[in-house]
Enzyme design. Structure first.
Site, PDB file in Angstrom:
ATOM      1  N   LYS A  83      -3.088  -8.861  -8.728  1.00  0.00           N
ATOM      2  CA  LYS A  83      -3.412  -7.445  -8.879  1.00  0.00           C
ATOM      3  C   LYS A  83      -4.733  -7.292  -9.626  1.00  0.00           C
ATOM      4  O   LYS A  83      -4.969  -7.972 -10.640  1.00  0.00           O
ATOM      5  CB  LYS A  83      -2.286  -6.732  -9.621  1.00  0.00           C
ATOM      6  CG  LYS A  83      -2.435  -5.222  -9.697  1.00  0.00           C
ATOM      7  CD  LYS A  83      -1.193  -4.573 -10.290  1.00  0.00           C
ATOM      8  CE  LYS A  83      -1.349  -3.061 -10.353  1.00  0.00           C
ATOM      9  NZ  LYS A  83      -0.134  -2.391 -10.893  1.00  0.00           N
ATOM     10  N   SER A 158       0.647   1.723  -8.294  1.00  0.00           N
ATOM     11  CA  SER A 158      -0.695   1.147  -8.308  1.00  0.00           C
ATOM     12  C   SER A 158      -0.751  -0.255  -7.694  1.00  0.00           C
ATOM     13  O   SER A 158      -1.830  -0.777  -7.436  1.00  0.00           O
ATOM     14  CB  SER A 158      -1.204   1.096  -9.747  1.00  0.00           C
ATOM     15  OG  SER A 158      -0.381   0.264 -10.566  1.00  0.00           O
ATOM     16  N   SER A 182       4.848   1.887 -10.379  1.00  0.00           N
ATOM     17  CA  SER A 182       3.763   1.152  -9.723  1.00  0.00           C
ATOM     18  C   SER A 182       4.197  -0.112  -9.005  1.00  0.00           C
ATOM     19  O   SER A 182       3.447  -0.650  -8.191  1.00  0.00           O
ATOM     20  CB  SER A 182       2.665   0.813 -10.738  1.00  0.00           C
ATOM     21  OG  SER A 182       1.955   1.975 -11.094  1.00  0.00           O
TER      22      SER A 182
END
Length: 478
Positions: A83, A158, A182
Site C-alpha cells: 500500500k 483507502s 479502508s
C-alpha cells in the site's frame, strides 16, 4: 494471453506450497503476475511504482535460496505490491499526494519488513486516496483506481488499489490499513476478503500516535485462508508498539475448520436502524442470513447499542487528522483536496471537553459490547451501505434517499464498528443485478480474530461467491 492464468488465479496458500515443493519457480510466479499487470493494469490502475527488474532479481535469489536448501518463509516467492502509504526502502511512497510524489524512504516500516522477511517479493505499490483519506481511491499523482467488476465504478479505499489488484489477478496477497473501513469497503467493492484485526494484533511502526487503536494494519486476499496466512506473518508483538498483543503470528498460520452448528449469530441489516442501506445491497445480504441457519447457527436480528459511536469516531478521526496533517495544512493548504482540509480543520476545532466526552462514550461502548457478546458469538452486518458507485464521484451524496453531506457519511456501516475495537471481516456475499460485488461484515468479540476467520471460512465454503472473477474488456475466458 501472455500471462499464466493458472498461476495468477491460484490461492496464495496453494501457490506458496507449490513453490516450496519446487513444482513452479518464484521466477515463473513473479513473471506471470508482471505479465498480468502489464495486460490489465492500464485499465484498472491499481499497481503503481512498478519495479519489474527488481522483482525478477529478487525472484531469482529466492529460487537460488530454495535450491541451496536454505530455510524459507511462509510467503516465499509470492509477489506483493505494498500500500502506497506504507514506507518502502528504496521505492517511493507517495501517500497519493504531490507533496510526496518523489519521496523515497530509507527504511521499510514494520509490516513491510515482516512480509519481506517471510519471503514475499516486492513488485511495486498499490494506489490510495490522497493521504488515505476517504473510501474512494483517486489522487493527483496516479489518478483513479477502477473496479475490475465494472471499470466505471469505484474500487473503494483507502486500500482500493490493493483490493482491485487482488480481484484482477495482479497479486495473490495484499497489505492494507483500516480506520473507517479502508480494508473492509474495498474488499466488499472488489469481491475479495479484508480483515480489520483487533487493535494491536498487527503492530504499527512507525506511527504518529503509537497508542492509537482506531487505525489498524491488516491483511487482504481472495480467500479467508489466504488472509489468515498473511495475518500470520504480520501479527505478533513488537516493543515499539505499546498496544501490541502478545499472541505470536504463527497462531494464525493454520486455519482449522470450525463447525458453525450451534453458533449464536446476531444479524443487523442496518446497525439497529442507524444507517441507511441501498435496496440492492439489502437484496443481496438478506438471503445470506439463511446460509447461517443452514449451517446450523441460531440467528436472531439484534445489534449492540451503538449510541455515541458516531461522535466517538468523528472526534477521534478529526483529532488524528489534525495531529498528523496540521503542519501540512499550514504550509500547503492549496495542495490538499477540500475534504481533507475540512477533516483537519474539524480536528482543530475540537476542545478538551470534546475529547473527554469521546473517551467516556467509548468506554461505555466497550462495556455494552462485552455484554452483547455474552449473548452472541458473532455479529453479521453490511460492510458498505452502497454497491460500488460512479468512479467519477468523490463519494455517494445520497444513500437510500438520505443526503450524505461529507465524504465519510456513507461509510457509517464500517466506521461505527471501527470504534468497538473488535475484529471485523469483509467476505464476498454476492452480486447486484448489475454484477457488482457486495460484502458481508462478520464482527467478533475483541481478540477473537481466529474465530472470526473460522466463521468467515465456513460461510465462504458454503457460498463460494469469491470464486466469481471479473472479466475485463478484451479478456478471453476459457
Amino acid at each position: 494471453m501472455s500471462w499464466d492464468a493458472d498461476l495468477v488465479h491460484t490461492d496464495a496458500v496453494d501457490l506458496a506450497a507449490r513453490i516450496r515443493r519446487r513444482e513452479v519457480s518464484a521466477r515463473e510466479v513473479v513473471r506471470a503476475h508482471l505479465d498480468r499487470i502489464e495486460e490489465v493494469n492500464p485499465q484498472v490502475n491499481a499497481v503503481v511504482s512498478l519495479d519489474p527488474e527488481g522483482a525478477m532479481a529478487a525472484a531469482a535469489a529466492a529460487d537460488e535460496r530454495l535450491a541451496r536448501g536454505g530455510a524459507v518463509g511462509a510467503l516465499h516467492g509470492l509477489p506483493i505490491a505494498f500500500k502506497d502509504t506504507h514506507l518502502t526502502r528504496g521505492m517511493r511512497t507517495t501517500r497519493g499526494s504531490p507533496l510526496y510524489a518523489e519521496t523515497v524512504p530509507d527504511e521499510d516500516e514494520l509490516l513491510v519488513q515482516r512480509i519481506q522477511a517471510a519471503g514475499a517479493i516486492r513488485i511495486g505499490k498499490t494506489n490510495v486516496p490522497e493521504f488515505a483519506a476517504g473510501s474512494h481511491t483517486f489522487n493527483p499523482v496516479f489518478g483513479v483506481t477502477r473496479n475490475p467488476y465494472g471499470l466505471g465504478r469505484s474500487a473503494g479505499g483507502s486500500s482500493g488499489g490493493a483490493a482491485a489488484a487482488l480481484a484482477a489477478g495482479m497479486q495473490p496477497l495484499a497489505d492494507g490499513s483500516d480506520m473507517g473501513g479502508s480494508l473492509r469497503n474495498p474488499a466488499s467493492f472488489c469481491n475479495v476478503v479484508g480483515l480489520r484485526p483487533t487493535p494491536g494484533r498487527v503492530p504499527a511502526y512507525p506511527a504518529w500516535d503509537p497508542w492509537d487503536t482506531l487505525t489498524v494494519p491488516g491483511p487482504m486476499a481472495r480467500t479467508v485462508a489466504d488472509t489468515a496466512l498473511l495475518l500470520s506473518v504480520m501479527a505478533g508483538p513488537d516493543p515499539r508498539c505499546p498496544v501490541g498483543l502478545e499472541t505470536p503470528g504463527t497462531a494464525f498460520r493454520e486455519l482449522p475448520a470450525r463447525d458453525p452448528a450451534g453458533l449464536r449469530v446476531a444479524w443487523t441489516p442496518d446497525l439497529g436502524g442507524r444507517v441507511p442501506v441501498e435496496a440492492d445491497v439489502r437484496a443481496v445480504l438478506e438471503p445470506q442470513v439463511e446460509v447461517f441457519r443452514q449451517l446450523g447457527c441460531r440467528v436472531e436480528e439484534d445489534c449492540p447499542d451503538l449510541d455515541g459511536a458516531e461522535e466517538v469516531f468523528r472526534t477521534l478521526r478529526a483529532h488524528h487528522f489534525a495531529m498528523a496533517l496540521g503542519a501540512v495544512l499550514d504550509t500547503f493548504r492549496g495542495d490538499l483536496k477540500p475534504s481533507l482540509v475540512w477533516n483537519i480543520e474539524e480536528g482543530r476545532r475540537l476542545t478538551g471537553a470534546d475529547l473527554i466526552r469521546a473517551t467516556v462514550e467509548r468506554a461505555r461502548l466497550h462495556l455494552r459490547l462485552v455484554d452483547f457478546f455474552r449473548r452472541y458469538d458473532v455479529l453479521v452486518a453490511p460492510v458498505s451501505q452502497v454497491a460500488p458507485f460512479d468512479a467519477e464521484s468523490e463519494y455517494p451524496d445520497v444513500v437510500d434517499g438520505q443526503p450524505q453531506h461529507t465524504y465519510i457519511d456513507w461509510m457509517r456501516s464500517a466506521y461505527l464498528v471501527s470504534v468497538l475495537g473488535a475484529p471485523a471481516l469483509s467476505v464476498p456475499a454476492g452480486f447486484t443485478p448489475d454484477g457488482l460485488p457486495v460484502g458481508l461484515q462478520i464482527v467478533g468479540p475483541p481478540r477473537a480474530d481466529l474465530a472470526v476467520l473460522q466463521i468467515g471460512a465456513a460461510y465462504e465454503a458454503a457460498t463460494r461467491h469469491g470464486r466469481r472473477r471479473p472479466v475485463l474488456p478484451g479478456e478471453i475466458v476459457s
